[in-house]
Design a protein around this motif. Sequence first.
Motif, PDB file in Angstrom:
ATOM      1  N   SER A  41      29.022  33.978  48.139  1.00 28.02           N
ATOM      2  CA  SER A  41      30.071  34.910  48.587  1.00 28.02           C
ATOM      3  C   SER A  41      31.449  34.283  48.423  1.00 28.02           C
ATOM      4  O   SER A  41      32.392  34.938  47.966  1.00 28.02           O
ATOM      5  N   MET A  42      31.570  33.004  48.755  1.00 29.06           N
ATOM      6  CA  MET A  42      32.856  32.325  48.613  1.00 29.06           C
ATOM      7  C   MET A  42      33.268  32.240  47.146  1.00 29.06           C
ATOM      8  O   MET A  42      34.452  32.400  46.820  1.00 29.06           O
ATOM      9  N   ARG A  43      32.278  32.001  46.287  1.00 25.19           N
ATOM     10  CA  ARG A  43      32.600  31.894  44.859  1.00 25.19           C
ATOM     11  C   ARG A  43      33.067  33.249  44.311  1.00 25.19           C
ATOM     12  O   ARG A  43      33.962  33.306  43.467  1.00 25.19           O
ATOM     13  N   ARG A  44      32.475  34.324  44.774  1.00 30.60           N
ATOM     14  CA  ARG A  44      32.888  35.653  44.316  1.00 30.60           C
ATOM     15  C   ARG A  44      34.299  35.976  44.786  1.00 30.60           C
ATOM     16  O   ARG A  44      35.115  36.545  44.039  1.00 30.60           O
ATOM     17  N   GLN A  45      34.603  35.626  46.020  1.00 28.48           N
ATOM     18  CA  GLN A  45      35.965  35.855  46.525  1.00 28.48           C
ATOM     19  C   GLN A  45      36.978  35.005  45.771  1.00 28.48           C
ATOM     20  O   GLN A  45      38.092  35.444  45.484  1.00 28.48           O
ATOM     21  N   ILE A  48      37.816  36.676  42.546  1.00 28.75           N
ATOM     22  CA  ILE A  48      38.770  37.780  42.697  1.00 28.75           C
ATOM     23  C   ILE A  48      40.196  37.242  42.811  1.00 28.75           C
ATOM     24  O   ILE A  48      41.140  37.789  42.231  1.00 28.75           O
ATOM     25  N   ARG A  49      40.341  36.125  43.532  1.00 30.39           N
ATOM     26  CA  ARG A  49      41.686  35.555  43.696  1.00 30.39           C
ATOM     27  C   ARG A  49      42.211  34.974  42.387  1.00 30.39           C
ATOM     28  O   ARG A  49      43.391  35.083  42.067  1.00 30.39           O
ATOM     29  N   GLU A  50      41.294  34.340  41.601  1.00 34.75           N
ATOM     30  CA  GLU A  50      41.721  33.677  40.370  1.00 34.75           C
ATOM     31  C   GLU A  50      41.921  34.648  39.222  1.00 34.75           C
ATOM     32  O   GLU A  50      42.630  34.334  38.259  1.00 34.75           O
ATOM     33  N   CYS A  51      41.277  35.829  39.274  1.00 36.35           N
ATOM     34  CA  CYS A  51      41.383  36.810  38.195  1.00 36.35           C
ATOM     35  C   CYS A  51      42.051  38.073  38.736  1.00 36.35           C
ATOM     36  O   CYS A  51      41.383  38.915  39.375  1.00 36.35           O
ATOM     37  N   PRO A  52      43.321  38.221  38.491  1.00 39.80           N
ATOM     38  CA  PRO A  52      44.016  39.424  39.001  1.00 39.80           C
ATOM     39  C   PRO A  52      43.412  40.727  38.486  1.00 39.80           C
ATOM     40  O   PRO A  52      43.494  41.760  39.175  1.00 39.80           O
ATOM     41  N   PRO A  59      34.250  42.747  46.740  1.00 39.98           N
ATOM     42  CA  PRO A  59      33.234  41.681  46.605  1.00 39.98           C
ATOM     43  C   PRO A  59      31.808  42.225  46.603  1.00 39.98           C
ATOM     44  O   PRO A  59      30.934  41.704  45.906  1.00 39.98           O
ATOM     45  N   LYS A  60      31.582  43.272  47.376  1.00 45.47           N
ATOM     46  CA  LYS A  60      30.238  43.847  47.419  1.00 45.47           C
ATOM     47  C   LYS A  60      29.845  44.431  46.068  1.00 45.47           C
ATOM     48  O   LYS A  60      28.691  44.350  45.632  1.00 45.47           O
ATOM     49  N   GLN A  61      30.845  45.050  45.387  1.00 50.10           N
ATOM     50  CA  GLN A  61      30.560  45.619  44.065  1.00 50.10           C
ATOM     51  C   GLN A  61      30.278  44.505  43.045  1.00 50.10           C
ATOM     52  O   GLN A  61      29.428  44.642  42.165  1.00 50.10           O
TER      53      GLN A  61
END
Length: 806
Positions: A41-45, A48-52, A59-61
């Motif tokens: 979950s942390m890696r997915r978040q 999102i932060r690193e790729c605008p 995150p769920k999607q």
Amino acid sequence: MMAVSSGCNKVAMDNGKYVRYTPEQVEALERLYHDCPKPSSMRRQQLIRECPILSNIEPKQIKVWFQNRRCREKQRKEASRLQAVNRKLTAMNKLLMEENDRLQKQTTLATTDTSCESVVTSGQHHLTPQHPPKDASPAGLMSIAEETLTEFLSKATGTAVEWVQMPGMKPGPDSIGIVAISHGCTGVAARACGLVGLEPTRVAEILKDRPSWYHGCRAVDVLNVLSTANGGTIELLYMQLYAPTTLAPARDFWLLRYTSVLEDGSLVVCERSLNNTQNGPSMPPVQHFVRAEMLPSGYLIRPCEGGGSIIHIVDHMDLEPWSVPEVLRPLYESSTLLAQKTTMAALRHLRQISQENSQPNVSGWGRRPAALRALSQRLSKGFNEAVNGFTDEGWSMLESDGIDDVTILVNSSPAKMMGGNISYANGFPSMSNAVLCAKASMLLQNVPPAILLRFLREHRSEWADSSIDAYSAAAIKAGPCSLPGVRAGSFGGQFMEVIKLESMGHYREDMMMAGDIFLLQLCSGVDENAVGNCAELMFAPIDASFSDDAPIIPSGFRIIPLDSGIDASSPNRTLDLASALEVGPAGSRTSGENSGHCGSTKSVMTIAFQFAFEIHLQDNVAAMARQYIRSIIASVQRVALVLSPSHFGSHPGIRPPPGTPEALTLARWICQSYRCYLGAELLKSEGSESILKTLWHHADAVMCCSLKALPVFTFANQAGLDMLETTLVALQDITLEKIFDDNGKKTLCSEFPQIMQQGFMCLQGGICLSSMGRPISYERAVAWKVLDEEENAHCICFMFINWSFV
């Protein structure tokens, strides 16, 4: 509820509306997937932060996207696997249909015609003229090659030879192939066909390099190569095969090999011997070799749809059995042995390389499978060189001490001492400058090779001398090696392992070595259900570095079955004592298997041990080696006697002690006497064979001792051997009084008359001793008199219940 559309770039929203991922978003997700298929979950978040460009995605999607992506990957792999299996089954079905057609034609021609047209060559035009020249000219060699091709194809896919399928060789996508042996033809012949996951040119390349996959091949020298008009090649070869035992000479061949491509795209490599009667090129006889004949043989390799090859192998030889003693002639007259050593070895080697190509992983000890195969080849080659002792390798024979049972050879050539690496600095030069080999062969009867070899491997202390093991290790400065695993795994029908020999500490001061030494060991032929299998155990001290070019001086055993009727399938099969006492799945053996357990099994064992030494100590080392080999022979004879007591008297030089029954009979007497005196059943089993097996696996220690002034143990089940810390061989050296302490001896002496009068006695729990002096506690014990068929006392049986080491 979320749903995923059929498009790979769509994702479902909670409100049911679909939003397409942009190509840039998919590319970013794919990059992460290849790095981490299951992100947290942390890696997915973090993604999102690193790729605008993913900022508008929940995150769920993203979690659902990765789940779907893993599912698609799994489905793709499964579909690929199923397609590969389907291709295998399709190719095997085609192969079986061709085999069925060939068998039908063979059956028909057996009664109506003598033609031997091949399935592959049917309808093709043969270019061989009516009276072709057969001399050393290119035209003469070409005519011999074409004739060889025609005869080979008639054996591979035609009806020139009547083939009988070997027992246990069942076709299937995972089987080694369809293996058959000849029936009623000249010499010995074997045939195999199967599937391999390699392209035809690669298959041909591997099979041409015979020493790489057939350890019995010493060398293949290509003396001349000619190109043919049809794009093929003709090669003139000289090949040498090792003798498998010290009792027979080695074989050599003068061959023509023809490689060509047929009209249907199949690749053919065929061979045959050249002889002077054909007025072709000749090769003079070579000293210490018997010139054997290879009849048209070879490999038919056809490309398979979807990759891989369908391969037909034919080995057909006349090994000149007249040149060996009559008792050894089955070695050279058995098509089954030929199939095991060459035909099946070729298929196994191809399948092994195919598996390595598909799964190129590092295996045992951090080495790739190819490196392990190279190690096994070095062990086999070194052992074969020792058994044969060729003069061109530097071996010379020492004079006998008056008894010709052991042959002593010495080799001081630099190549032998350096293991083929002159620059090697951590091997022999500092301590040794020569190698001595002591070798001998012996005939065995009624002992299956696999069982005997397994005993030698698992009970080394019964025949080996630890001081000589330490000497051999010190001679190459073998020190402790740090290997991640003891066993490197199985490959090619054999397995390699490192064994640790302990308690060598008393040699440290003299030889500057560690207390433990290690042996690299290669074992093959331990499957007792295999037909006509040669069993081998080879080992060598490992240098501390264990580098690929370290010197290896192997020693070991080779046991080859000698059954004259080994090529005949036996309709019935019975188990002797050795197989009955063997711990293993007996239920997997079928009545149709010819595994060599019949009452008339014979085999030849070859023993060869090598020792590095300083040349000025030659006489002392030779005397030590002779004595050591003779002690090993005596140990093997004792082992063979114990492993096959149900056939006492069948060998003219072996007789059992008076009154010794067969093990099955003794087991029946033990159970009947227990029922008679104690009024209960010792075992719950039916049939004499199941009684012995059940008694052998009984949880309590059951052991019998003789009725003598100084009783000794004569039988024990597995629990009894474990409790006494001994083996079947050493059991008869243990006296009854040795296992009891002083109180136990007093109790036994006072109660022994009761056993003889009343027939049984119950002992309270107490302490006894193993053969190693370790104290053993037992809850209680029962002793009873064992009566024979005439109700005479045969022995005393003890059963120790709920025992354990203190």
